[in-house]
Design an enzyme around this catalytic site. Structure first.
Site, PDB file in Angstrom:
ATOM      1  CE  LYS A 112      -4.249  -1.897   1.922  1.00  0.00           C
ATOM      2  NZ  LYS A 112      -5.194  -1.938   3.039  1.00  0.00           N
ATOM      3  CE  LYS A 195      -5.889  -8.253  -0.897  1.00  0.00           C
ATOM      4  NZ  LYS A 195      -5.827  -7.978   0.492  1.00  0.00           N
ATOM      5  CE  LYS A 198     -12.267  -3.075   2.117  1.00  0.00           C
ATOM      6  NZ  LYS A 198     -13.215  -3.520   3.110  1.00  0.00           N
TER       7      LYS A 198
HETATM    8  P1  TYM Z   1     -10.762  -5.880   5.448  1.00  0.00           P
HETATM    9  O1  TYM Z   1     -11.930  -5.029   5.717  1.00  0.00           O
HETATM   10  O2  TYM Z   1      -9.777  -5.423   4.430  1.00  0.00           O
HETATM   11  O3  TYM Z   1     -11.213  -7.346   5.071  1.00  0.00           O
HETATM   12  C1  TYM Z   1     -12.190  -8.017   5.841  1.00  0.00           C
HETATM   13  C2  TYM Z   1     -11.998  -9.516   5.726  1.00  0.00           C
HETATM   14  O4  TYM Z   1     -12.146  -9.957   4.383  1.00  0.00           O
HETATM   15  C3  TYM Z   1     -11.079 -10.804   4.032  1.00  0.00           C
HETATM   16  N1  TYM Z   1     -10.824 -10.674   2.591  1.00  0.00           N
HETATM   17  C4  TYM Z   1     -10.760 -11.706   1.729  1.00  0.00           C
HETATM   18  N2  TYM Z   1     -10.897 -13.029   1.911  1.00  0.00           N
HETATM   19  C5  TYM Z   1     -10.800 -13.829   0.810  1.00  0.00           C
HETATM   20  N3  TYM Z   1     -10.588 -13.348  -0.441  1.00  0.00           N
HETATM   21  C6  TYM Z   1     -10.450 -12.021  -0.664  1.00  0.00           C
HETATM   22  N4  TYM Z   1     -10.253 -11.561  -1.900  1.00  0.00           N
HETATM   23  C7  TYM Z   1     -10.538 -11.139   0.451  1.00  0.00           C
HETATM   24  N5  TYM Z   1     -10.462  -9.797   0.588  1.00  0.00           N
HETATM   25  C8  TYM Z   1     -10.642  -9.533   1.897  1.00  0.00           C
HETATM   26  C9  TYM Z   1      -9.906 -10.304   4.858  1.00  0.00           C
HETATM   27  O5  TYM Z   1      -8.912 -11.297   4.992  1.00  0.00           O
HETATM   28  C10 TYM Z   1     -10.587  -9.966   6.165  1.00  0.00           C
HETATM   29  O6  TYM Z   1     -10.705 -11.119   6.973  1.00  0.00           O
HETATM   30  N6  TYM Z   1      -7.027  -5.988   8.677  1.00  0.00           N
HETATM   31  C11 TYM Z   1      -8.398  -6.523   8.587  1.00  0.00           C
HETATM   32  C12 TYM Z   1      -9.364  -5.809   9.502  1.00  0.00           C
HETATM   33  C13 TYM Z   1      -9.094  -5.992  10.958  1.00  0.00           C
HETATM   34  C14 TYM Z   1      -9.137  -7.223  11.685  1.00  0.00           C
HETATM   35  C15 TYM Z   1      -8.865  -6.874  13.047  1.00  0.00           C
HETATM   36  C16 TYM Z   1      -9.355  -8.543  11.323  1.00  0.00           C
HETATM   37  C17 TYM Z   1      -8.826  -5.024  11.868  1.00  0.00           C
HETATM   38  N7  TYM Z   1      -8.691  -5.534  13.093  1.00  0.00           N
HETATM   39  C18 TYM Z   1      -8.823  -7.857  14.030  1.00  0.00           C
HETATM   40  C19 TYM Z   1      -9.288  -9.519  12.335  1.00  0.00           C
HETATM   41  C20 TYM Z   1      -9.033  -9.171  13.668  1.00  0.00           C
HETATM   42  C21 TYM Z   1      -8.841  -6.442   7.132  1.00  0.00           C
HETATM   43  O7  TYM Z   1      -8.129  -6.780   6.261  1.00  0.00           O
HETATM   44  O8  TYM Z   1     -10.061  -6.008   6.884  1.00  0.00           O
END
Ligand code: TYM
Length: 332
Positions: A112, A195, A198
């Site tokens: 990023k 992957k 967004k």
């Molecule tokens: P975020 O909002 O980017 O993604 C939310 C969840 O979606 C999963 N994900 C995917 N899984 C499979 N294929 C994909 N293409 C794909 N894109 C997204 C992500 O792995 C995630 O589980 N950093 C975290 C947010 C967070 C969090 C936490 C998670 C903040 N604090 C504590 C667990 C525990 C995240 O990426 O969110």
């Protein structure tokens, strides 16, 4: 019951199929077997620059979608991260236990920040995974259901938990990632080796839960498939078709083998047409329920306030014991 915590960022007007299949979908059944905490991580959502009005709107949309896919505030603790100030407070402590080099090795940060350039990259983005560790450790979570892209952040979380425990005495549970292999990485429809995301997918590469099913059908029809004509599951050589089969299987409950057998002798066009229907049938009720929740924002906010109170009942004592162990003088 073992404890679960997971979070999702309110950074888009809709969650996408990657979020759903990689994470949210697994959160629902865990409500029956675990003590579950699910969090809209708005603190994380300001690390890349944002619009305040949009963030507020997207926080509600996120909560509404979480309810719409089956999270039940009677059976889980559903809350907004900024409503529980202990997240930011514990993150500060964890910042002071993390090495610069250690944080600098996080690939998501490297990707990023490379895209944004050093001058536009915030220190908040750099410490993002440390805040995530705080989210998890505050609740003594045993398991963290996420997609594959979060594995490295969970490794860091485990390292920090262990480091704190050895330095200041046993305080934190060392959490396990809960990553369901089959759906851990849903890929971009236009670039099936990347992957679905967004931040990096083109609009045509991504299917949103809240988008018009006709538009989603169009995207599926124009999904990049592979050379050859056979419908087989082979992620290495046929990543496009395999991704469509993964999505199809997860949404329909039919196994990949069943689907491969059913499409024997048929073409990519047949598969895409049927998948578009499966997606439409899947998103329609979610969209209806999401809209119904959004029609009553007062009720939604009330539900989130109750969630925050339940979350604080765990977070406050955890932070108190952390402050005590690290030697902060208790207020007299
Ligand atoms: P975020 O909002 O980017 O993604 C939310 C969840 O979606 C999963 N994900 C995917 N899984 C499979 N294929 C994909 N293409 C794909 N894109 C997204 C992500 O792995 C995630 O589980 N950093 C975290 C947010 C967070 C969090 C936490 C998670 C903040 N604090 C504590 C667990 C525990 C995240 O990426 O969110």
């Amino acid at each position: 019951r073992p404890r679960v915590l997971s979070g999702i960022q309110p950074t888009a007007d809709s969650f996408h199929l990657g979020n759903y299949l990689g994470a949210l979908r697994n959160w629902v059944p865990m409500q029956e077997t675990h003590d579950t905490f699910y969090c809209v991580v708005d603190l994380h959502a300001i690390t890349m620059g944002h619009d305040p009005a949009l963030l507020r709107k997207r926080t509600r949309i996120s909560a509404a979608q979480m309810l719409a896919v089956g999270l039940d505030p009677e059976r889980c603790t559903l809350f907004v991260q900024s409503h529980v100030p202990e997240h930011a407070q514990l993150a500060w402590v964890m910042n002071c236990l993390t090495g610069m080099g250690e944080a600098g090795r996080m690939v998501q940060f490297k990707d990023k920040s490379a895209k944004q350039g050093a001058d536009r990259t915030t220190v908040g983005l750099f410490t993002y995974p440390i805040l995530q560790a705080a989210d998890i450790l505050l609740y003594h979570a045993d398991a963290v259901p996420v997609g594959e892209d979060q594995r490295q952040h969970l490794e860091l979380t485990r390292d920090l938990a262990q480091r704190f425990n050895t330095t200041f005495g046993r305080t934190f549970t060392v959490p396990q990632p809960f990553i369901v292999k089959d759906t851990a990485k849903i890929t971009d429809l236009q670039d099936p080796t990347a992957k679905m995301s967004k931040s990096s997918s083109t609009p045509n590469g991504l299917i949103e839960l809240l988008e018009d099913p006709a538009r989603a059908a169009k995207k599926i029809r124009s999904a990049v498939t592979d050379t050859g004509r056979e419908i087989i599951f082979d992620p290495e050589h046929k990543p496009g078709v395999s991704n469509l089969l993964t999505i199809y299987s997860a949404l329909s409950g039919r196994t990949i083998e069943e689907l491969v057998a059913a499409y024997d002798g048929k073409g990519y066009g047949d598969l895409k047409k049927d998948l578009a229907e499966v997606v439409a049938e899947f998103v329609k009720p979610i969209q209806q329920r999401t809209n119904a929740y959004l029609d009553d924002p007062g009720q939604l906010d009330k539900m989130l306030a109750i969630g925050a109170e339940k979350a604080r009942a765990v977070a406050v004592p955890t932070l108190r014991s952390v402050y005590d162990r690290i030697g902060f003088l208790a207020p007299g």
